[in-house]
Design a protein around this motif. Structure first.
Motif, PDB file in Angstrom:
ATOM      1  N   TYR A 204       0.959  -1.287  -0.007  1.00 19.06           N
ATOM      2  CA  TYR A 204       0.103  -0.024   0.102  1.00 19.06           C
ATOM      3  C   TYR A 204       0.921   1.234   0.136  1.00 19.06           C
ATOM      4  O   TYR A 204       1.949   1.390   0.947  1.00 19.06           O
ATOM      5  CB  TYR A 204      -0.816   0.042   1.242  1.00 19.06           C
ATOM      6  CG  TYR A 204      -2.074  -1.223   1.180  1.00 19.06           C
ATOM      7  CD1 TYR A 204      -3.107  -1.070   0.518  1.00 19.06           C
ATOM      8  CD2 TYR A 204      -1.758  -2.221   1.610  1.00 19.06           C
ATOM      9  CE1 TYR A 204      -4.093  -2.122   0.541  1.00 19.06           C
ATOM     10  CE2 TYR A 204      -2.406  -3.462   1.614  1.00 19.06           C
ATOM     11  CZ  TYR A 204      -3.891  -3.258   1.079  1.00 19.06           C
ATOM     12  OH  TYR A 204      -4.599  -4.380   0.830  1.00 19.06           O
ATOM     13  N   ALA A 205       0.517   2.048  -0.726  1.00 14.27           N
ATOM     14  CA  ALA A 205       1.235   3.229  -0.987  1.00 14.27           C
ATOM     15  C   ALA A 205       0.753   4.423  -1.817  1.00 14.27           C
ATOM     16  O   ALA A 205      -0.499   4.168  -2.445  1.00 14.27           O
ATOM     17  CB  ALA A 205       2.729   3.219  -1.611  1.00 14.27           C
ATOM     18  N   ASP A 206       0.854   5.564  -1.574  1.00 13.99           N
ATOM     19  CA  ASP A 206       0.466   6.788  -2.535  1.00 13.99           C
ATOM     20  C   ASP A 206       1.319   7.213  -3.519  1.00 13.99           C
ATOM     21  O   ASP A 206       2.268   8.114  -3.189  1.00 13.99           O
ATOM     22  CB  ASP A 206      -0.111   7.849  -1.652  1.00 13.99           C
ATOM     23  CG  ASP A 206      -0.951   8.912  -2.543  1.00 13.99           C
ATOM     24  OD1 ASP A 206      -0.996   8.719  -3.619  1.00 13.99           O
ATOM     25  OD2 ASP A 206      -1.619   9.947  -1.818  1.00 13.99           O
ATOM     26  N   ASN A 207       1.293   6.513  -4.792  1.00 10.48           N
ATOM     27  CA  ASN A 207       2.086   6.806  -5.731  1.00 10.48           C
ATOM     28  C   ASN A 207       1.166   6.932  -7.093  1.00 10.48           C
ATOM     29  O   ASN A 207       0.261   6.322  -7.471  1.00 10.48           O
ATOM     30  CB  ASN A 207       3.012   5.486  -6.072  1.00 10.48           C
ATOM     31  CG  ASN A 207       4.169   5.811  -6.986  1.00 10.48           C
ATOM     32  OD1 ASN A 207       3.932   6.298  -8.234  1.00 10.48           O
ATOM     33  ND2 ASN A 207       5.421   5.976  -6.677  1.00 10.48           N
ATOM     34  N   ARG A 208       1.790   8.076  -7.952  1.00 10.05           N
ATOM     35  CA  ARG A 208       0.824   8.567  -8.878  1.00 10.05           C
ATOM     36  C   ARG A 208       1.091   8.063 -10.407  1.00 10.05           C
ATOM     37  O   ARG A 208       0.581   8.187 -11.552  1.00 10.05           O
ATOM     38  CB  ARG A 208       0.899  10.178  -8.983  1.00 10.05           C
ATOM     39  CG  ARG A 208       0.335  10.870  -7.869  1.00 10.05           C
ATOM     40  CD  ARG A 208       0.510  12.005  -7.761  1.00 10.05           C
ATOM     41  NE  ARG A 208      -0.212  12.975  -6.643  1.00 10.05           N
ATOM     42  CZ  ARG A 208      -0.325  14.323  -6.561  1.00 10.05           C
ATOM     43  NH1 ARG A 208       0.343  15.033  -7.468  1.00 10.05           N
ATOM     44  NH2 ARG A 208      -0.646  14.732  -5.546  1.00 10.05           N
ATOM     45  N   HIS A 209       2.208   7.435 -10.414  1.00 16.16           N
ATOM     46  CA  HIS A 209       2.681   6.749 -11.665  1.00 16.16           C
ATOM     47  C   HIS A 209       2.270   5.313 -12.231  1.00 16.16           C
ATOM     48  O   HIS A 209       2.034   4.481 -11.232  1.00 16.16           O
ATOM     49  CB  HIS A 209       4.160   6.483 -11.451  1.00 16.16           C
ATOM     50  CG  HIS A 209       5.132   7.707 -11.524  1.00 16.16           C
ATOM     51  ND1 HIS A 209       5.435   8.111 -10.160  1.00 16.16           N
ATOM     52  CD2 HIS A 209       5.629   8.401 -12.448  1.00 16.16           C
ATOM     53  CE1 HIS A 209       6.138   9.466 -10.521  1.00 16.16           C
ATOM     54  NE2 HIS A 209       6.228   9.459 -11.750  1.00 16.16           N
ATOM     55  N   ALA A 210       1.529   5.384 -12.968  1.00 19.38           N
ATOM     56  CA  ALA A 210       0.663   4.233 -13.542  1.00 19.38           C
ATOM     57  C   ALA A 210       1.261   2.965 -13.570  1.00 19.38           C
ATOM     58  O   ALA A 210       0.802   1.998 -13.124  1.00 19.38           O
ATOM     59  CB  ALA A 210       0.158   4.529 -15.025  1.00 19.38           C
ATOM     60  N   ILE A 211       2.516   2.680 -13.947  1.00 20.19           N
ATOM     61  CA  ILE A 211       3.455   1.673 -14.214  1.00 20.19           C
ATOM     62  C   ILE A 211       3.754   1.163 -12.616  1.00 20.19           C
ATOM     63  O   ILE A 211       3.663  -0.116 -12.489  1.00 20.19           O
ATOM     64  CB  ILE A 211       4.720   1.865 -14.986  1.00 20.19           C
ATOM     65  CG1 ILE A 211       4.469   2.161 -16.505  1.00 20.19           C
ATOM     66  CG2 ILE A 211       5.658   0.472 -14.571  1.00 20.19           C
ATOM     67  CD1 ILE A 211       5.699   2.236 -17.101  1.00 20.19           C
ATOM     68  N   VAL A 212       4.117   2.083 -11.617  1.00 21.02           N
ATOM     69  CA  VAL A 212       4.293   1.689 -10.367  1.00 21.02           C
ATOM     70  C   VAL A 212       3.212   1.002  -9.457  1.00 21.02           C
ATOM     71  O   VAL A 212       3.247   0.142  -8.864  1.00 21.02           O
ATOM     72  CB  VAL A 212       4.968   2.862  -9.564  1.00 21.02           C
ATOM     73  CG1 VAL A 212       5.019   2.484  -8.027  1.00 21.02           C
ATOM     74  CG2 VAL A 212       6.435   3.506 -10.287  1.00 21.02           C
TER      75      VAL A 212
END
Length: 326
Positions: free
Chosen positions: A108-116
């Motif tokens: 679980y994380a808040d990351n905006r990159h679609a691939i990540v």
């Protein structure tokens, strides 16, 4: 028994604010084991945070620097645990990849990159009513558990040996109440103005208390040395005199901390020490995310407010009076 990984290799204040997540995980899963990956300079923060069982030190400017260092860290810790879930603060991509390599069942994380995001168990996060940074960290626990998180105080447990150093060495023989002054930040424009600091120190002395300047690093030393020699004599100079746990014990020995916008202010709140926060630059949105929450014992003087020594001291006196009456 569930085993969790929490990854945050950021700085002082960022680390202590993550305790809201750790405490929520322990509230939801009391028998769980929680491993915290911490930036090396702040291992002593995560080690004594409420809810943390074990700390793995990530030396990102030393032996774990770069890709080779990342792989070294992975080899040091692979196969130690089967993690039911990993929680990566600020969507750190190095932490997300590490969690994946360590075999975390969910991440679980808040990351905006679609691939990540393909590596994550959550999609784009809608925080709803949660605005404050510590609450948003804690919300990751809700995404995993499917049960509501609670907005709760962060907590730090000072080890006994730190109290021994403060009581038997650093403050030995001092009986008057101490007001801690923490004027130096990472940005000079956010620092407590030297004239204000000295005026506050004089008011503290006149009230029969001891003004003690705290802080760490060369910038704090320079700040103190640049004060007029005759004026700075009123200060008890405790700059660079403590480790992080010892700083915790020192703050617990103080009546109030008056602080510029630094991680030390968050640390004091985790110790349940009353804080007068002086935020020269923060606007309303930043304060909603980073300022002290209402359940902490504090006063906040922010941009557009009265930054005079008289007003800061009045807020300090009001805070002392409130806590005496409790």
């Amino acid at each position: 028994m569930k085993t969790f990984l929490v990854y945050n290799t950021s700085y002082f204040g960022d680390t202590i604010l993550t305790d809201a997540l750790c405490r929520n995980l322990k509230r939801l899963y009391p028998e769980s084991r929680l491993v915290f990956v911490s930036n090396k300079p702040f291992t002593d923060i995560s080690q004594y945070m409420d809810g943390v069982d074990e700390v793995w030190t990530y030396d990102k400017w030393g032996i774990h620097k770069g890709l080779a260092g990342w792989y070294k860290f992975y080899k040091e810790h692979k196969n130690q645990y089967v993690f039911d879930a990993a929680f990566v603060i600020y969507g750190n991509e190095r932490g997300i990849l590490l969690s994946k390599f360590l075999g975390a069942k969910k991440i679980y994380a808040d990351n905006r990159h679609a691939i990540v995001r393909l590596l994550l168990s959550n999609g784009k996060i809608n925080y709803g009513k949660w605005i404050h940074v510590q609450d948003r960290h804690a919300y990751l626990a809700e995404l995993y558990a499917g049960k509501p998180m609670e907005s709760m105080k962060i907590r730090y447990h000072v080890p006994d040996e730190a109290f021994a150093y403060i009581n038997e060495r650093l403050l030995k023989g001092i009986t008057k109440p101490i007001i801690a002054l923490n004027p130096v930040t990472k940005r000079e424009e956010k620092d407590l103005k030297p004239d204000t600091l000295l005026a506050l120190a004089q008011k503290i002395k006149e009230a029969g208390m001891i003004p003690a300047m705290i802080g760490a690093g060369k910038d704090c030393e320079s700040y103190y040395e640049n004060l007029p020699p005759a004026d700075r004599q009123v200060l008890l100079n405790l700059v660079n005199k403590t480790t992080i746990p010892q700083l915790g014990a020192l703050l617990k020995s103080c009546a109030v901390l008056i602080s510029a916008d630094t991680g030390t202010a968050h640390f004091a709140l985790a110790l349940d020490v009353p804080v007068v926060d002086v935020f020269y630059l923060n606007d309303e949105a930043n304060l909603a995310a980073w300022g002290p929450k209402a359940f902490y014992r504090h006063r906040l003087i922010a941009r557009g407010g009265d930054f005079s020594a008289e007003n800061i001291w009045k807020n300090t006196q009001d805070l002392i009076a409130e806590n005496i009456s409790l």
